[in-house]
Design a protein around this motif. Structure first.
Motif, PDB file in Angstrom:
ATOM      1  N   LEU A  62       1.009  -1.301   0.042  1.00 17.18           N
ATOM      2  CA  LEU A  62       0.085  -0.068  -0.031  1.00 17.18           C
ATOM      3  C   LEU A  62       0.938   1.379   0.107  1.00 17.18           C
ATOM      4  N   ASP A  63       2.202   1.054  -0.152  1.00 17.45           N
ATOM      5  CA  ASP A  63       2.901   2.112  -0.098  1.00 17.45           C
ATOM      6  C   ASP A  63       3.030   3.225   1.113  1.00 17.45           C
ATOM      7  N   ILE A  64       3.204   2.475   2.229  1.00 18.81           N
ATOM      8  CA  ILE A  64       2.998   3.336   3.437  1.00 18.81           C
ATOM      9  C   ILE A  64       4.285   2.891   4.565  1.00 18.81           C
ATOM     10  N   ASN A  65       4.687   3.753   5.073  1.00 15.91           N
ATOM     11  CA  ASN A  65       6.030   3.518   5.925  1.00 15.91           C
ATOM     12  C   ASN A  65       5.449   2.604   7.250  1.00 15.91           C
ATOM     13  N   VAL A  66       5.919   1.178   7.333  1.00 21.87           N
ATOM     14  CA  VAL A  66       5.496   0.462   8.209  1.00 21.87           C
ATOM     15  C   VAL A  66       6.058   0.934   9.524  1.00 21.87           C
ATOM     16  N   TRP A  67       7.283   1.797   9.619  1.00 17.40           N
ATOM     17  CA  TRP A  67       7.830   1.961  11.083  1.00 17.40           C
ATOM     18  C   TRP A  67       7.043   3.354  11.528  1.00 17.40           C
ATOM     19  N   GLU A  68       6.519   4.108  10.553  1.00 15.45           N
ATOM     20  CA  GLU A  68       5.730   5.341  11.054  1.00 15.45           C
ATOM     21  C   GLU A  68       4.322   4.763  11.435  1.00 15.45           C
ATOM     22  N   ILE A 115       3.503   1.718  12.813  1.00 21.42           N
ATOM     23  CA  ILE A 115       3.716   1.108  13.957  1.00 21.42           C
ATOM     24  C   ILE A 115       3.865   1.985  15.076  1.00 21.42           C
ATOM     25  N   ARG A 116       4.801   2.993  15.059  1.00 22.29           N
ATOM     26  CA  ARG A 116       4.889   4.140  15.957  1.00 22.29           C
ATOM     27  C   ARG A 116       3.704   4.909  16.137  1.00 22.29           C
ATOM     28  N   LEU A 117       2.849   5.016  15.194  1.00 23.27           N
ATOM     29  CA  LEU A 117       1.570   5.919  15.586  1.00 23.27           C
ATOM     30  C   LEU A 117       0.760   4.835  16.377  1.00 23.27           C
ATOM     31  N   ALA A 118       0.397   3.636  15.712  1.00 21.00           N
ATOM     32  CA  ALA A 118      -0.416   2.575  16.320  1.00 21.00           C
ATOM     33  C   ALA A 118      -0.218   2.383  17.809  1.00 21.00           C
ATOM     34  N   ASN A 119       1.269   2.365  17.948  1.00 18.72           N
ATOM     35  CA  ASN A 119       1.302   2.203  19.387  1.00 18.72           C
ATOM     36  C   ASN A 119       1.358   3.479  20.477  1.00 18.72           C
ATOM     37  N   VAL A 145      -2.170  -0.929  22.808  1.00 18.25           N
ATOM     38  CA  VAL A 145      -1.455  -1.449  21.364  1.00 18.25           C
ATOM     39  C   VAL A 145       0.183  -1.507  21.596  1.00 18.25           C
ATOM     40  N   THR A 146       0.495  -2.506  21.362  1.00 25.06           N
ATOM     41  CA  THR A 146       2.043  -2.748  21.631  1.00 25.06           C
ATOM     42  C   THR A 146       2.619  -3.623  20.464  1.00 25.06           C
ATOM     43  N   ILE A 147       2.679  -3.055  19.344  1.00 28.28           N
ATOM     44  CA  ILE A 147       3.128  -3.783  18.161  1.00 28.28           C
ATOM     45  C   ILE A 147       4.659  -4.015  18.024  1.00 28.28           C
ATOM     46  N   TRP A 164      17.326   3.280   9.288  1.00 30.95           N
ATOM     47  CA  TRP A 164      17.180   4.360   8.576  1.00 30.95           C
ATOM     48  C   TRP A 164      15.809   4.719   8.009  1.00 30.95           C
ATOM     49  N   ALA A 165      15.288   3.714   7.437  1.00 29.70           N
ATOM     50  CA  ALA A 165      13.768   4.144   6.767  1.00 29.70           C
ATOM     51  C   ALA A 165      12.877   4.510   7.936  1.00 29.70           C
ATOM     52  N   GLY A 166      13.135   4.158   9.112  1.00 28.74           N
ATOM     53  CA  GLY A 166      12.186   4.281   9.913  1.00 28.74           C
ATOM     54  C   GLY A 166      12.522   5.665  10.951  1.00 28.74           C
TER      55      GLY A 166
END
Ligand code: SAJ
Length: 423
Positions: free
Chosen positions: A236-242, A244-248, A253-255, A420-422
């Motif tokens: 879906l072209d979304i930064n997974v690190w961002e 997870i940071r937001l969902a956490n 929620v603790t992914i 780096w990507a995160g």
């Protein structure tokens, strides 16, 4: 029970720290191993594995005459078994190392001895261990036939320490102690209370066995969730690190963090013991294993895509594109390459890229056998960044985290850990 000598069978990542910590409590310990190199190294007061501060403890224990390593078992008050329990065939547990340990202990058993299994084990393994000992020593009585009155006490106390934090956790973690009888568990608690500051909680051996498997399966399922999210985000072209940071930021929620796959000798192995004993019921645990096991192939496909893009841009043949793999260990800041997804990814890339593959692993001095004749070279971090067209970050070792993103300019980066990507 008076404990004036402990024998630790298996001087690996668990047995050696346990032996050293016991010795630091002034308990004489003999460590038994089949690896001559380990024995000689320890008897020189040195260590054959990497674990923070373990060298200091072993050096002191050996020079005080409280720790000695040997190939041969000898009489003691307590025998602690810390040998590997890998799987074989279709992921069935392989208890052959426990059986070999039982065979080496059996001739030296005396009435009043306590035998503790620390190795992570399938449900029923402690009973099986006692059965092997009983078969070898018909002159002694065991819990299965003599209950609380048995000559020999047998318990399971699964190790729960995290590599890299072993010496801290070996003391501070709570311990689950499962006895074949309540008396077995109580005697084992006497042993652990010599060095454990955490609580020692008593149960039966089968519950203790499943408890340990459950802890690691819980973590595996949670890592699988994070790994699955990384695939979804890529699609879906979304930064997974961002993400997870937001969902956490949600209070419940603790992914965990995605990675190149799950490695090590514990989390990638133990859930299979549950699956093999309850295959119809253990649906989610089995799926999590498959999700995590599939991640390295996904990373390899990502690297291939990056290589093809570089080849198209530069006119190079894909096989001539230079790839740097940063990290081979199964997790950060350790030297342990066992079941490492980073190593299997590097190996797959080496097959295609041979001497165009460069590897950085600050915790080893020579490439492991899996890469030894592949053409791949072990180089410094700076040399790798200079030479590479594609940089594949596989382990979040400290020196890699210190790399500035500006140093990566002009290179394709596949960052499997979000170092780096995160940012
Ligand atoms: N990993 C991720 N994402 C994460 C966390 C871990 O990809 O968010 C990966 C790591 O990179 C590594 C693998 O999982 O490849 C396992 O690493 P780990 O740090 O989770 O665990 P281990 O294998 O070093 O140690 C585990 C611990 N178990 C639990 O945390 C429930 C430890 O306490 C056990 O003693 C140990 O297994 C064992 O010996 O069984």
């Amino acid at each position: 029970m008076k404990i004036s000598k402990v024998s630790v069978i298996g001087l690996g990542y668990i047995g050696l720290p346990t032996a050293a910590v016991l010795a630091s409590r002034r308990i004489p310990v003999i460590g038994i191993d089949v690896n001559d190199h380990a024995i000689e190294t320890i008897n020189r007061g040195e260590i054959h594995i990497e674990e923070p501060e373990l060298d200091i403890l072993v050096r002191a224990a050996v020079s005080d005459g409280l720790l000695r390593a040997s190939r041969d078992c000898e009489p003691a008050d307590v025998f602690m078994i810390a040998v590997p329990t890998p799987f074989k065939g279709e992921h069935e547990p392989d208890l052959s190392y426990i059986e070999a340990a039982a065979n080496s202990i059996a001739p030296h058993l005396r009435s009043g001895n306590l035998v503790v299994l620390e190795s992570t084990s399938p449900v029923g393994a402690t009973e099986q261990l006692a059965a092997w000992l009983a078969a070898a020593r018909p002159d002694l009585t065991f819990p299965a036939t003599h209950g609380a009155e048995s000559d020999i006490r047998v318990a399971h106390c699964p190790e729960r320490v995290l590599p890299g934090r072993v010496l801290h956790e070996i003391v501070s973690n709570d311990r689950i102690i499962g006895g074949l009888t309540p008396r077995c568990a109580q005697e084992a608690r006497g042993l652990y209370k010599l060095f454990v500051a955490g609580e020692c909680i008593l149960t039966d051996a089968r519950t203790a066995e499943l408890c340990k498997l459950t802890e690691n399966s819980f973590r595996d399922v949670n890592i699988a969730f994070a790994n699955e999210l990384s695939l979804i985000c890529d699609r879906l072209d979304i930064n997974v690190w961002e993400l997870i940071r937001l969902a956490n930021r949600h209070p419940r929620v603790t992914i965990l963090q995605p990675g190149p796959g799950v490695g090590g000798h514990c989390i990638a192995v133990d859930p299979w013991f549950i699956v093999s004993q309850a295959p119809e019921e253990a649906q989610m645990i089995a799926t999590a294993r498959r999700v995590n096991d599939a991640k390295p192939d996904w990373v390899i496909a990502q690297v291939r895509k990056a290589v093809d893009e570089v080849a198209t841009e530069t006119g190079k043949q894909p096989g001539d594109v230079r790839i740097a793999c940063l990290g081979l260990a199964f997790k950060p800041d350790i030297d342990d390459l066992r079941e490492s997804p980073a190593l299997s990814i590097a190996q797959a890339l080496a097959q295609r890229h041979g001497d165009k593959l460069i590897v950085v692993e600050p915790h080893i001095k020579t490439l492991p056998a899996a890469l030894a004749n592949s053409g791949a070279k072990l180089v410094s971090l700076d040399a790798a960044i200079d030479a590479a067209d594609v940089i594949v970050l596989l382990v979040d070792h400290k020196p890699f985290k210190a790399v500035e993103t500006s140093q990566l300019r002009g290179r394709r980066v596949v960052d499997t850990r979000g170092v780096w990507a995160g940012r």
